[in-house]
Enzyme design. Structure first.
Site, PDB file in Angstrom:
ATOM      1  N   ARG A  35       0.837  -1.209   0.000  1.00 15.00           N
ATOM      2  CA  ARG A  35       0.000   0.000   0.000  1.00 15.00           C
ATOM      3  C   ARG A  35       0.870   1.257   0.000  1.00 15.00           C
ATOM      4  NH1 ARG A  35      -2.950  -3.819   2.759  1.00 15.00           N
ATOM      5  NH2 ARG A  35      -5.118  -4.024   2.040  1.00 15.00           N
TER       6      ARG A  35
ATOM      7  N   ASP B  73      10.397  -7.544  -0.143  1.00 15.28           N
ATOM      8  CA  ASP B  73      10.679  -7.487   1.286  1.00 15.28           C
ATOM      9  C   ASP B  73      12.101  -6.964   1.427  1.00 15.28           C
ATOM     10  OD1 ASP B  73       9.576  -7.985   3.960  1.00 15.28           O
ATOM     11  OD2 ASP B  73      11.299  -9.293   4.182  1.00 15.28           O
TER      12      ASP B  73
END
Length: 218
Positions: A8, A72
């Site tokens: 997001r 990540d």
């Protein structure tokens, strides 16, 4: 074609768009999690950045059927034996609290001299998308098997930890990270400068062949 980015964070989406443009890849429309129906997101409990990136990419692909890209990343500090590492985003206890994470890191390094403040950003980017068994598809497309194709690329950005935040750009630990050979923090670099050297920029560029192949599939 739409490519789900399992985030997001609008800045991550913008970064991917810039990399696609710089690599001349057209036909891919990156969208974020806010642009698809909510789905249960699996815990990021992997031991490595690659593990967590794959957890997020597989989850997004399964839930939406869209090709999914996940990142990540984190900061590994020499004086902390590679921590915060995969715990970077929740180092202070609450996920995504950049100010608290930075404040805790500075406190932990308060007595560490400059020559021992070495660190590196690491990023793993995972791309998961659908493929079909070509032989079975040819015989009977109605009974073909859909399975995931997975690609993972990694990037590293070396530097050291400053003694106070510097700059208003970027996010995460960028205000504290001084890249090797630079007198400016990652938060003081322009988006283009950061893309050229950053851990995530390097990982995304390493995925460019897979993204180009995906774009050509349409």
């Amino acid at each position: 074609m739409r490519l789900l980015v399992a985030s997001r964070n609008a800045k991550k989406l913008a970064e991917l768009r810039r990399v696609l443009e710089s690599e001349g890849i057209v036909g891919i429309e990156p969208i974020g999690l806010d642009e698809v129906p909510d789905y249960p997101e699996e815990p990021e409990d992997g031991a490595t950045f690659a593990d967590n990136a794959l957890i997020k990419a597989r989850s997004g692909w399964r839930a939406t059927g869209l090709a999914c890209l996940a990142d990540d990343s984190g900061l590994a500090v020499d004086a902390l034996n590679g921590m915060p590492g995969v715990l970077s985003a929740r180092w202070a206890g609450r996920h995504g609290d950049d100010a608290a994470n930075n404040a805790l890191l500075l406190a932990q390094l308060s007595d560490v001299p400059d020559e021992r403040r070495g660190a590196a950003f690491f990023s793993s980017c995972a791309l998961v998308y659908s493929a079909r068994d070509s032989e079975q598809s040819t015989r009977d497309s109605a009974h073909s098997t859909t399975y995931p194709v997975e690609r993972v690329a990694e990037g590293r950005w070396a530097g050291h930890v400053a003694r106070a935040p510097r700059g208003e750009g970027g996010f995460g630990y960028d205000p504290l990270f001084l890249p090797e050979g630079s007198d400016r923090s990652a938060a003081e670099l322009t988006p283009g400068e950061k893309d050229a050297d950053s851990h995530r920029g390097r990982a995304l560029r390493a995925l460019a062949p897979a993204l180009r192949e995906l774009a050509e599939r349409g």
